[in-house]
Design a protein around this motif. Structure first.
Motif, PDB file in Angstrom:
ATOM      1  N   VAL A   7       0.853  -1.191   0.000  1.00  0.00           N
ATOM      2  CA  VAL A   7       0.000   0.000   0.000  1.00  0.00           C
ATOM      3  C   VAL A   7       0.888   1.241   0.000  1.00  0.00           C
ATOM      4  O   VAL A   7       1.829   1.349   0.782  1.00  0.00           O
ATOM      5  CB  VAL A   7      -0.939   0.007   1.227  1.00  0.00           C
ATOM      6  CG1 VAL A   7      -1.711   1.308   1.303  1.00  0.00           C
ATOM      7  CG2 VAL A   7      -1.870  -1.182   1.173  1.00  0.00           C
ATOM      8  N   VAL A   8       0.597   2.155  -0.878  1.00  0.00           N
ATOM      9  CA  VAL A   8       1.353   3.401  -0.974  1.00  0.00           C
ATOM     10  C   VAL A   8       0.453   4.537  -0.503  1.00  0.00           C
ATOM     11  O   VAL A   8      -0.644   4.736  -1.021  1.00  0.00           O
ATOM     12  CB  VAL A   8       1.819   3.656  -2.420  1.00  0.00           C
ATOM     13  CG1 VAL A   8       2.540   4.994  -2.508  1.00  0.00           C
ATOM     14  CG2 VAL A   8       2.692   2.527  -2.908  1.00  0.00           C
ATOM     15  N   TYR A   9       0.922   5.293   0.490  1.00  0.00           N
ATOM     16  CA  TYR A   9       0.171   6.436   0.989  1.00  0.00           C
ATOM     17  C   TYR A   9       0.610   7.685   0.237  1.00  0.00           C
ATOM     18  O   TYR A   9       1.796   7.978   0.134  1.00  0.00           O
ATOM     19  CB  TYR A   9       0.411   6.625   2.492  1.00  0.00           C
ATOM     20  CG  TYR A   9      -0.161   5.498   3.315  1.00  0.00           C
ATOM     21  CD1 TYR A   9      -1.510   5.469   3.609  1.00  0.00           C
ATOM     22  CD2 TYR A   9       0.649   4.475   3.787  1.00  0.00           C
ATOM     23  CE1 TYR A   9      -2.053   4.435   4.358  1.00  0.00           C
ATOM     24  CE2 TYR A   9       0.118   3.437   4.537  1.00  0.00           C
ATOM     25  CZ  TYR A   9      -1.229   3.424   4.816  1.00  0.00           C
ATOM     26  OH  TYR A   9      -1.763   2.415   5.538  1.00  0.00           O
ATOM     27  N   LEU A  10      -0.354   8.398  -0.291  1.00  0.00           N
ATOM     28  CA  LEU A  10      -0.053   9.639  -0.999  1.00  0.00           C
ATOM     29  C   LEU A  10       0.018  10.789   0.001  1.00  0.00           C
ATOM     30  O   LEU A  10      -0.654  10.780   1.028  1.00  0.00           O
ATOM     31  CB  LEU A  10      -1.115   9.916  -2.055  1.00  0.00           C
ATOM     32  CG  LEU A  10      -1.236   8.853  -3.146  1.00  0.00           C
ATOM     33  CD1 LEU A  10      -2.387   9.206  -4.073  1.00  0.00           C
ATOM     34  CD2 LEU A  10       0.060   8.728  -3.918  1.00  0.00           C
ATOM     35  N   ALA A  11       0.807  11.785  -0.301  1.00  0.00           N
ATOM     36  CA  ALA A  11       0.979  12.926   0.599  1.00  0.00           C
ATOM     37  C   ALA A  11      -0.266  13.802   0.584  1.00  0.00           C
ATOM     38  O   ALA A  11      -0.931  13.960  -0.440  1.00  0.00           O
ATOM     39  CB  ALA A  11       2.193  13.736   0.187  1.00  0.00           C
ATOM     40  N   ASP A  12      -0.566  14.374   1.728  1.00  0.00           N
ATOM     41  CA  ASP A  12      -1.686  15.297   1.850  1.00  0.00           C
ATOM     42  C   ASP A  12      -1.118  16.694   2.072  1.00  0.00           C
ATOM     43  O   ASP A  12      -0.442  16.955   3.066  1.00  0.00           O
ATOM     44  CB  ASP A  12      -2.573  14.889   3.037  1.00  0.00           C
ATOM     45  CG  ASP A  12      -3.817  15.736   3.128  1.00  0.00           C
ATOM     46  OD1 ASP A  12      -4.188  16.364   2.127  1.00  0.00           O
ATOM     47  OD2 ASP A  12      -4.413  15.775   4.224  1.00  0.00           O
ATOM     48  N   HIS A  13      -1.354  17.579   1.141  1.00  0.00           N
ATOM     49  CA  HIS A  13      -0.775  18.923   1.195  1.00  0.00           C
ATOM     50  C   HIS A  13      -1.787  19.975   1.631  1.00  0.00           C
ATOM     51  O   HIS A  13      -1.674  21.143   1.252  1.00  0.00           O
ATOM     52  CB  HIS A  13      -0.198  19.277  -0.173  1.00  0.00           C
ATOM     53  CG  HIS A  13       0.925  18.403  -0.586  1.00  0.00           C
ATOM     54  ND1 HIS A  13       0.741  17.293  -1.365  1.00  0.00           N
ATOM     55  CD2 HIS A  13       2.248  18.455  -0.302  1.00  0.00           C
ATOM     56  CE1 HIS A  13       1.901  16.709  -1.567  1.00  0.00           C
ATOM     57  NE2 HIS A  13       2.838  17.396  -0.929  1.00  0.00           N
ATOM     58  N   THR A  14      -2.756  19.580   2.404  1.00  0.00           N
ATOM     59  CA  THR A  14      -3.800  20.511   2.814  1.00  0.00           C
ATOM     60  C   THR A  14      -3.228  21.684   3.601  1.00  0.00           C
ATOM     61  O   THR A  14      -3.552  22.846   3.329  1.00  0.00           O
ATOM     62  CB  THR A  14      -4.850  19.773   3.664  1.00  0.00           C
ATOM     63  OG1 THR A  14      -5.314  18.649   2.935  1.00  0.00           O
ATOM     64  CG2 THR A  14      -6.009  20.680   3.995  1.00  0.00           C
ATOM     65  N   LEU A  15      -2.389  21.400   4.569  1.00  0.00           N
ATOM     66  CA  LEU A  15      -1.812  22.476   5.385  1.00  0.00           C
ATOM     67  C   LEU A  15      -0.916  23.378   4.546  1.00  0.00           C
ATOM     68  O   LEU A  15      -0.939  24.600   4.687  1.00  0.00           O
ATOM     69  CB  LEU A  15      -1.032  21.884   6.559  1.00  0.00           C
ATOM     70  CG  LEU A  15      -0.428  22.880   7.536  1.00  0.00           C
ATOM     71  CD1 LEU A  15      -1.544  23.714   8.179  1.00  0.00           C
ATOM     72  CD2 LEU A  15       0.369  22.175   8.605  1.00  0.00           C
ATOM     73  N   LEU A  16      -0.138  22.766   3.672  1.00  0.00           N
ATOM     74  CA  LEU A  16       0.752  23.545   2.808  1.00  0.00           C
ATOM     75  C   LEU A  16      -0.038  24.497   1.918  1.00  0.00           C
ATOM     76  O   LEU A  16       0.368  25.630   1.684  1.00  0.00           O
ATOM     77  CB  LEU A  16       1.608  22.601   1.962  1.00  0.00           C
ATOM     78  CG  LEU A  16       2.649  23.249   1.062  1.00  0.00           C
ATOM     79  CD1 LEU A  16       3.683  23.978   1.902  1.00  0.00           C
ATOM     80  CD2 LEU A  16       3.310  22.202   0.195  1.00  0.00           C
TER      81      LEU A  16
END
Length: 59
Positions: A7-16
């Motif tokens: 399983v590969v988790y994608l980055a979450d850039h919400t804060l950025l």
């Protein structure tokens, strides 16, 4: 079903993405609160000087 080790988790850039909007909003709120606090500390001195300088002439 997929093996958990693949399983590969994608980055979450919400804060950025939110920081460019949040930083100016926090600065504006701090300035408004600072002005309000400074104005409250002055008290009612400004209203008394305006009321005493108005002698009622020219009505």
């Amino acid at each position: 079903m997929t093996d958990p080790s693949s399983v590969v988790y994608l980055a979450d850039h919400t804060l950025l993405l939110a920081l460019p909007a949040l930083i100016p909003a926090v600065i504006v709120a701090a300035v408004v609160i600072g002005i309000a606090v400074r104005d409250r500390r002055r008290g009612d001195d400004d209203e008394e000087t305006v009321a005493s300088s108005d002698d009622g002439e020219g009505v």
